[in-house]
Design an enzyme around this catalytic site. Sequence first.
Site, mmCIF file in Angstrom:
data_model
loop_
_atom_site.group_PDB
_atom_site.id
_atom_site.type_symbol
_atom_site.label_atom_id
_atom_site.label_comp_id
_atom_site.label_asym_id
_atom_site.label_seq_id
_atom_site.Cartn_x
_atom_site.Cartn_y
_atom_site.Cartn_z
ATOM 1 N N GLU A 32 -0.227 24.215 -4.085
ATOM 2 C CA GLU A 32 -0.673 25.381 -4.862
ATOM 3 C C GLU A 32 0.368 26.491 -4.749
ATOM 4 O O GLU A 32 0.840 26.793 -3.654
ATOM 5 C CB GLU A 32 -2.035 25.882 -4.340
ATOM 6 C CG GLU A 32 -2.526 27.166 -4.968
ATOM 7 C CD GLU A 32 -2.599 27.092 -6.485
ATOM 8 O OE1 GLU A 32 -1.959 27.930 -7.144
ATOM 9 O OE2 GLU A 32 -3.281 26.187 -7.017
ATOM 10 N N LYS A 49 -18.480 35.808 -14.828
ATOM 11 C CA LYS A 49 -19.944 35.702 -14.845
ATOM 12 C C LYS A 49 -20.580 36.730 -13.921
ATOM 13 O O LYS A 49 -21.708 37.189 -14.156
ATOM 14 C CB LYS A 49 -20.386 34.288 -14.447
ATOM 15 C CG LYS A 49 -19.775 33.179 -15.284
ATOM 16 C CD LYS A 49 -19.833 33.452 -16.782
ATOM 17 C CE LYS A 49 -19.026 32.449 -17.581
ATOM 18 N NZ LYS A 49 -17.586 32.705 -17.613
ATOM 19 N N ALA A 178 -15.208 31.739 -26.398
ATOM 20 C CA ALA A 178 -16.048 32.097 -25.253
ATOM 21 C C ALA A 178 -15.524 33.327 -24.524
ATOM 22 O O ALA A 178 -16.288 34.255 -24.202
ATOM 23 C CB ALA A 178 -16.138 30.914 -24.290
ATOM 24 N N GLU A 198 -11.168 38.225 -35.767
ATOM 25 C CA GLU A 198 -11.188 36.755 -35.776
ATOM 26 C C GLU A 198 -10.558 36.250 -37.072
ATOM 27 O O GLU A 198 -10.928 36.703 -38.155
ATOM 28 C CB GLU A 198 -12.623 36.253 -35.652
ATOM 29 C CG GLU A 198 -12.816 34.753 -35.857
ATOM 30 C CD GLU A 198 -11.961 33.899 -34.944
ATOM 31 O OE1 GLU A 198 -11.179 33.085 -35.466
ATOM 32 O OE2 GLU A 198 -12.060 34.057 -33.711
ATOM 33 N N ILE A 267 -6.848 34.730 -27.447
ATOM 34 C CA ILE A 267 -6.492 33.791 -28.516
ATOM 35 C C ILE A 267 -6.293 32.375 -28.003
ATOM 36 O O ILE A 267 -5.810 31.509 -28.728
ATOM 37 C CB ILE A 267 -5.224 34.256 -29.257
ATOM 38 C CG1 ILE A 267 -4.042 34.400 -28.283
ATOM 39 C CG2 ILE A 267 -5.486 35.573 -29.980
ATOM 40 C CD1 ILE A 267 -2.714 34.695 -28.976
ATOM 41 N N GLY A 268 -6.654 32.134 -26.747
ATOM 42 C CA GLY A 268 -6.562 30.780 -26.224
ATOM 43 C C GLY A 268 -5.562 30.659 -25.099
ATOM 44 O O GLY A 268 -4.996 31.646 -24.623
ATOM 45 N N HIS A 442 -45.909 24.403 -18.737
ATOM 46 C CA HIS A 442 -46.277 25.564 -19.550
ATOM 47 C C HIS A 442 -46.752 26.694 -18.635
ATOM 48 O O HIS A 442 -47.544 26.454 -17.712
ATOM 49 C CB HIS A 442 -47.398 25.203 -20.524
ATOM 50 C CG HIS A 442 -47.931 26.388 -21.279
ATOM 51 N ND1 HIS A 442 -47.242 26.950 -22.336
ATOM 52 C CD2 HIS A 442 -49.066 27.128 -21.116
ATOM 53 C CE1 HIS A 442 -47.942 27.972 -22.797
ATOM 54 N NE2 HIS A 442 -49.053 28.110 -22.072
#
Length: 463
Positions: A32, A49, A178, A198, A267-268, A442
């Site tokens: 790494e 998140k 996303a 977009e 944009i990716g 339920h």
Amino acid sequence: MHFDLIVLGSGPAGYVAAIRAAQFGLKTALVENKELGGVCLNWGCIPTKSLLKSANLFQLFKNSNKYGINAKKVELKLEKILARSRNIVEELQKGVAFLIKKNEIKLIYGTAKILEEKTIIVKSKNKKTKYKFSNLIIATGAQPKQLDFPKIPNLVNYKGAMSIREIPNKILIIGSGAIGLEFAYFYNAIGSKVIIVEKHSQILPNADREISIEISKNFKNKGIKLLTNSRIKEIKYLKSKQTQIEIEYFKNKDYIKVNVDYILSAIGITPFTKNLGLENVGIKLTKNGHIKVNEYYETNIKNYYAIGDVIPGFSLAHVASHEAKICVEQIIGLNPKKLNYNNIPRCIYTNPEIAFVGYSEKEALAKGFEIKVGKFPFSALGKAKINGETEGFIKVIFDKKSGEWLGCHMIGKGVTELITEVIIARNLETTHLEVLESTHPHPSINESLVEAIENAYGKSIHF
């Protein structure tokens, strides 16, 4: 030093591959050159998140009156939100480090380059060390695509967007995948004016059209400005430390100029293959720069493998980890089952959340299927009303002849968890009958799935 397997990159592809290999008794090394855990843990899936959770909670407090609770003086502290996300990253980093140590994997920090004859050289500070291997897995991931504009101080990518220490008055986001949508939701929720640009005719262009329409409506109601069929024509950095952006509309060739505090480029990503020495052994790339692999992730050179964002396909952490397991099992000769890329869940963690898998309605028709489509809105679901989150719907698509579950598309609170039921059902080749014969609790969000399937087959009770 010789290893049965060396893995380049410690993201969700690399460290999972290394651990799985060690579990099978292979002498394994993991290389790494930056942060343990890769982009996903450090700057992607996990910290973003965390930010979204804080934004969601802030909005919940602001709207607590509808639950009969008066939350006075709700105050947002951006520096604490950012600190919390970094603390979570650090905790998980320690967890990955513990797993690597527990599995007796040699962790090597530095920049690796492939040499000839199954050898790599790792440069760390002023030191260079050669390592030999029987097998090599390249899991070096990807990096953000760069805009074709000069660098300016307030033009950021996803990493920079998590380092802004002030709430922007106005932020423009280029791209509505996303990453773009999640940051649009976050900044809107904490008080920024948000503009999304977009180039396609709909935001979230890879989703089912009805999902795109629903999230567009939701974002517009939140005050987010959506500029589709558009592109950035010019960017100027002003003395006021703002940025002036000229935006071109494709359809009518009209222009608009806006001043913003920040621009987020979403944009990716592009695969990270530069300076790896792939040419030294003749590893082939696609025209987009990804490493070419077969269905078991072996390159055109025997004993050289690649997984994750560095190969063509979905750039998703859960895909990378699954590829890692299959790849290692192939190396040791277990003849693993190939990954079904048509059964990969794609999730966007905005509010409402978005999750989908399989074919969209348009794709299913293009494949020649005769289809049955069912929908069920959360506005008709008891648990959604209890939660106070009634936006969105479930959409299911079945093959009319065989009953095969072709696709499922969801938008609403909690759907990123609900989609797993669909993944397992499709993996087991479940038809509509097995789901309808399974009793769901339920009240629950899961009931909406049964209701949508009943709707597809003309058996709807509550809609």
